[in-house]
Write a protein that holds these residues in place. Structure first.
Motif, PDB file in Angstrom:
ATOM      1  N   LEU A  98       0.842  -1.199   0.000  1.00  0.00           N
ATOM      2  CA  LEU A  98       0.000   0.000   0.000  1.00  0.00           C
ATOM      3  C   LEU A  98       0.871   1.240   0.000  1.00  0.00           C
ATOM      4  O   LEU A  98       1.856   1.325   0.730  1.00  0.00           O
ATOM      5  CB  LEU A  98      -0.863   0.035   1.267  1.00  0.00           C
ATOM      6  N   SER A  99       0.484   2.187  -0.831  1.00  0.00           N
ATOM      7  CA  SER A  99       1.173   3.472  -0.740  1.00  0.00           C
ATOM      8  C   SER A  99       0.213   4.601  -1.062  1.00  0.00           C
ATOM      9  O   SER A  99      -0.722   4.435  -1.846  1.00  0.00           O
ATOM     10  CB  SER A  99       2.377   3.508  -1.677  1.00  0.00           C
ATOM     11  N   GLY A 100       0.446   5.734  -0.418  1.00  0.00           N
ATOM     12  CA  GLY A 100      -0.410   6.895  -0.650  1.00  0.00           C
ATOM     13  C   GLY A 100       0.422   8.072  -1.099  1.00  0.00           C
ATOM     14  O   GLY A 100       1.592   8.189  -0.752  1.00  0.00           O
ATOM     15  N   GLN A 132       0.157  12.358  -1.459  1.00  0.00           N
ATOM     16  CA  GLN A 132      -0.652  13.528  -1.114  1.00  0.00           C
ATOM     17  C   GLN A 132      -0.812  14.474  -2.311  1.00  0.00           C
ATOM     18  O   GLN A 132       0.174  14.791  -2.957  1.00  0.00           O
ATOM     19  CB  GLN A 132       0.037  14.320  -0.008  1.00  0.00           C
ATOM     20  N   ALA A 182      -4.039  10.667  -1.077  1.00  0.00           N
ATOM     21  CA  ALA A 182      -4.296  10.987   0.333  1.00  0.00           C
ATOM     22  C   ALA A 182      -4.828  12.420   0.469  1.00  0.00           C
ATOM     23  O   ALA A 182      -4.136  13.309   0.972  1.00  0.00           O
ATOM     24  CB  ALA A 182      -3.031  10.768   1.149  1.00  0.00           C
ATOM     25  N   TYR A 185      -2.093  13.244  12.259  1.00  0.00           N
ATOM     26  CA  TYR A 185      -1.745  12.759  10.917  1.00  0.00           C
ATOM     27  C   TYR A 185      -1.282  11.295  10.937  1.00  0.00           C
ATOM     28  O   TYR A 185      -1.735  10.476  10.120  1.00  0.00           O
ATOM     29  CB  TYR A 185      -0.653  13.702  10.394  1.00  0.00           C
ATOM     30  N   PHE A 189      -3.349   5.012  -3.288  1.00  0.00           N
ATOM     31  CA  PHE A 189      -4.446   5.968  -3.123  1.00  0.00           C
ATOM     32  C   PHE A 189      -3.940   7.401  -3.033  1.00  0.00           C
ATOM     33  O   PHE A 189      -2.777   7.660  -2.733  1.00  0.00           O
ATOM     34  CB  PHE A 189      -5.289   5.613  -1.901  1.00  0.00           C
ATOM     35  N   VAL A 235       8.069   3.110   1.539  1.00  0.00           N
ATOM     36  CA  VAL A 235       8.117   4.529   1.904  1.00  0.00           C
ATOM     37  C   VAL A 235       9.543   5.072   1.807  1.00  0.00           C
ATOM     38  O   VAL A 235      10.508   4.319   1.788  1.00  0.00           O
ATOM     39  CB  VAL A 235       7.662   4.769   3.368  1.00  0.00           C
ATOM     40  N   MET A 237      -2.866   8.005   8.956  1.00  0.00           N
ATOM     41  CA  MET A 237      -2.012   7.165   8.099  1.00  0.00           C
ATOM     42  C   MET A 237      -2.065   5.702   8.552  1.00  0.00           C
ATOM     43  O   MET A 237      -2.102   4.785   7.722  1.00  0.00           O
ATOM     44  CB  MET A 237      -0.576   7.695   8.120  1.00  0.00           C
ATOM     45  N   VAL A 263       4.581  -1.561   3.312  1.00  0.00           N
ATOM     46  CA  VAL A 263       4.367  -0.160   2.962  1.00  0.00           C
ATOM     47  C   VAL A 263       5.690   0.415   2.449  1.00  0.00           C
ATOM     48  O   VAL A 263       6.598   0.679   3.228  1.00  0.00           O
ATOM     49  CB  VAL A 263       3.893   0.640   4.203  1.00  0.00           C
ATOM     50  N   HIS A 313      -5.130  13.752   4.124  1.00  0.00           N
ATOM     51  CA  HIS A 313      -3.844  14.228   4.642  1.00  0.00           C
ATOM     52  C   HIS A 313      -3.504  15.608   4.086  1.00  0.00           C
ATOM     53  O   HIS A 313      -2.959  16.461   4.784  1.00  0.00           O
ATOM     54  CB  HIS A 313      -2.724  13.234   4.314  1.00  0.00           C
ATOM     55  N   ASP A 336      -5.201   4.224   7.213  1.00  0.00           N
ATOM     56  CA  ASP A 336      -5.030   3.877   5.788  1.00  0.00           C
ATOM     57  C   ASP A 336      -4.379   2.509   5.654  1.00  0.00           C
ATOM     58  O   ASP A 336      -4.807   1.663   4.873  1.00  0.00           O
ATOM     59  CB  ASP A 336      -4.056   4.859   5.111  1.00  0.00           C
ATOM     60  N   ILE A 337      -3.306   2.363   6.402  1.00  0.00           N
ATOM     61  CA  ILE A 337      -2.497   1.152   6.234  1.00  0.00           C
ATOM     62  C   ILE A 337      -3.258  -0.081   6.737  1.00  0.00           C
ATOM     63  O   ILE A 337      -3.308  -1.121   6.072  1.00  0.00           O
ATOM     64  CB  ILE A 337      -1.157   1.305   6.990  1.00  0.00           C
ATOM     65  N   GLN A 350       9.159   8.599   6.219  1.00  0.00           N
ATOM     66  CA  GLN A 350       7.877   8.013   6.621  1.00  0.00           C
ATOM     67  C   GLN A 350       8.032   6.719   7.428  1.00  0.00           C
ATOM     68  O   GLN A 350       7.042   6.115   7.830  1.00  0.00           O
ATOM     69  CB  GLN A 350       7.013   7.734   5.383  1.00  0.00           C
TER      70      GLN A 350
HETATM   71  N1  TRP Z   1       2.305  10.462   4.644  1.00  0.00           N
HETATM   72  C1  TRP Z   1       2.603   9.997   3.309  1.00  0.00           C
HETATM   73  C2  TRP Z   1       3.523  11.023   2.632  1.00  0.00           C
HETATM   74  O1  TRP Z   1       3.444  12.193   2.911  1.00  0.00           O
HETATM   75  C3  TRP Z   1       1.352   9.820   2.503  1.00  0.00           C
HETATM   76  C4  TRP Z   1       0.506   8.731   3.076  1.00  0.00           C
HETATM   77  C5  TRP Z   1      -0.685   8.869   3.685  1.00  0.00           C
HETATM   78  C6  TRP Z   1       0.809   7.336   3.053  1.00  0.00           C
HETATM   79  N2  TRP Z   1      -1.175   7.656   4.066  1.00  0.00           N
HETATM   80  C7  TRP Z   1      -0.281   6.701   3.715  1.00  0.00           C
HETATM   81  C8  TRP Z   1       1.887   6.585   2.587  1.00  0.00           C
HETATM   82  C9  TRP Z   1      -0.292   5.313   3.884  1.00  0.00           C
HETATM   83  C10 TRP Z   1       1.872   5.209   2.768  1.00  0.00           C
HETATM   84  C11 TRP Z   1       0.783   4.574   3.404  1.00  0.00           C
HETATM   85  O2  TRP Z   1       4.290  10.642   1.783  1.00  0.00           O
END
Ligand code: TRP
Length: 329
Positions: A13-15, A17, A48, A133, A46, A151, A137, A149, A51, A140-141, A155
């Protein structure tokens, strides 16, 4: 029956912003790896946007950034048939899990979050949202039973905090409600900005993705170089233009460029011209697809809705398990 353990399927999983115009740093630092990784299967990506609310306070702008992230991923080759691609705010289970997790999170753990302290030091308003925050997060995970994850270094602590929250919630209710994830440090090259510092929106030194023609040329020509005269040999390893060129070039092209630097009569102007051509060439087709998607926003919207439905199928079951465990179900 075989006594070999079946290999556990990992879920990635990765997000990302939607906080500004995407640039080469985002591409080489994350987007490219996400898109390459989709072929391994079982990846969730996804946007975010919750966030992003910790920094973007303009509705039209947030919508535009969100759309652009989606269209950019699709233009660069993200295939919604291979992975699950969606928008954070389309998953109501996520803010719900955020609350449940907060009740199992120690204030002290949040107070130790380095990224919160950094952001406040940089002048971001210290809202409760920014403080929490890491809980959002974690939601999400955990919502998608993610096991890995990917990152960047900044992160890693958030993923560690996610593990602590999941463990704490599971212990509190004596059940394995949440799957504990682990981080995977992504091997991203350093991407330097126009001034030679790390490329970042906050340093105002970026080269936006999909810029082309004159505006792109103007930016590339403005990359800061030293003042070694044309006739003198130059050190490629200390040049921002060479570092950026290397991101696009093959090993042979890179070696050839390095030897031109070390020779005489090769100027930074010529190096910038070579870089410019590389950028134009690499992004020509995605840029066209991006413009097409911009003209067809309902297609992008359909992709995100379909992704959200698939993501909710997982998040719904996890949230129900969490509700049952704590007695609100
Ligand atoms: N905080 C991450 C960033 O700024 C973005 C993020 C939000 C994220 N939710 C997450 C990354 C869940 C991985 C999994 O890069």
């Amino acid at each position: 029956m075989s006594d070999q353990k079946p290999e556990k399927t990992e879920r990635y999983l990765s997000g990302i912003q939607p906080t500004g115009q995407l640039h080469l740093g985002n591409y080489f630092g994350a987007i490219r790896q996400h898109i390459e990784h989709q072929h391994a299967g079982n990846s969730f990506y996804f946007i975010a946007n919750y966030h992003a609310l910790t920094t973007v306070h303009d509705a039209a702008q947030l919508r535009a950034y969100t759309f652009d992230v989606a269209a950019t991923y699709l233009a660069l080759g993200l295939d919604p048939a291979l992975c699950v691609f969606f928008r954070q705010s389309d998953i109501p289970e996520v803010p719900e899990l955020t609350w449940l997790l907060m009740t199992a999170t120690a204030m002290g753990d949040l107070q130790r979050a380095v990224s919160y302290k950094d952001k406040v030091e940089r002048g971001l308003p210290a809202s409760a949202g920014l403080f929490n925050y890491p809980v959002l997060m974690a939601a999400d995970i955990l919502a998608y039973e993610s096991t890995i994850v990917p990152v960047g270094r900044d992160q890693v602590q958030h993923v560690e905090m996610t593990r602590a929250m999941a463990r704490s919630f599971n212990d509190q209710y004596g059940q394995e409600v949440f799957t504990l994830p682990r981080h995977q440090l992504s091997e991203a090259p350093a991407v330097l900005g126009l001034d030679g510092a790390k490329m970042s929106k906050s340093y105002d030194n970026t080269i936006p993705l999909f810029l082309s023609g004159k505006p792109l040329k103007k930016l590339v020509m403005s990359i800061v170089t030293d003042s070694t005269p044309l006739e003198e040999p130059k050190d490629p390893e200390r040049c921002t233009v060479f570092a950026l060129y290397s991101l696009f070039a093959s090993a042979e092209e890179r070696a050839e460029m390095a030897s031109r630097y070390r020779g005489r009569g090769f100027g930074f102007g010529a190096a910038k011209q070579a870089l410019l051509e590389k950028i134009e060439e690499r992004f020509a087709a995605p840029r066209q697809r991006f413009e097409k998607l911009r003209a067809e926003p309902s297609f992008v919207e359909d992709v995100l809705r379909d992704g959200a439905a698939r993501a909710r199928a997982v998040a719904g079951a996890v949230a129900e398990r969490a509700r049952q465990a704590c007695g609100v179900g």
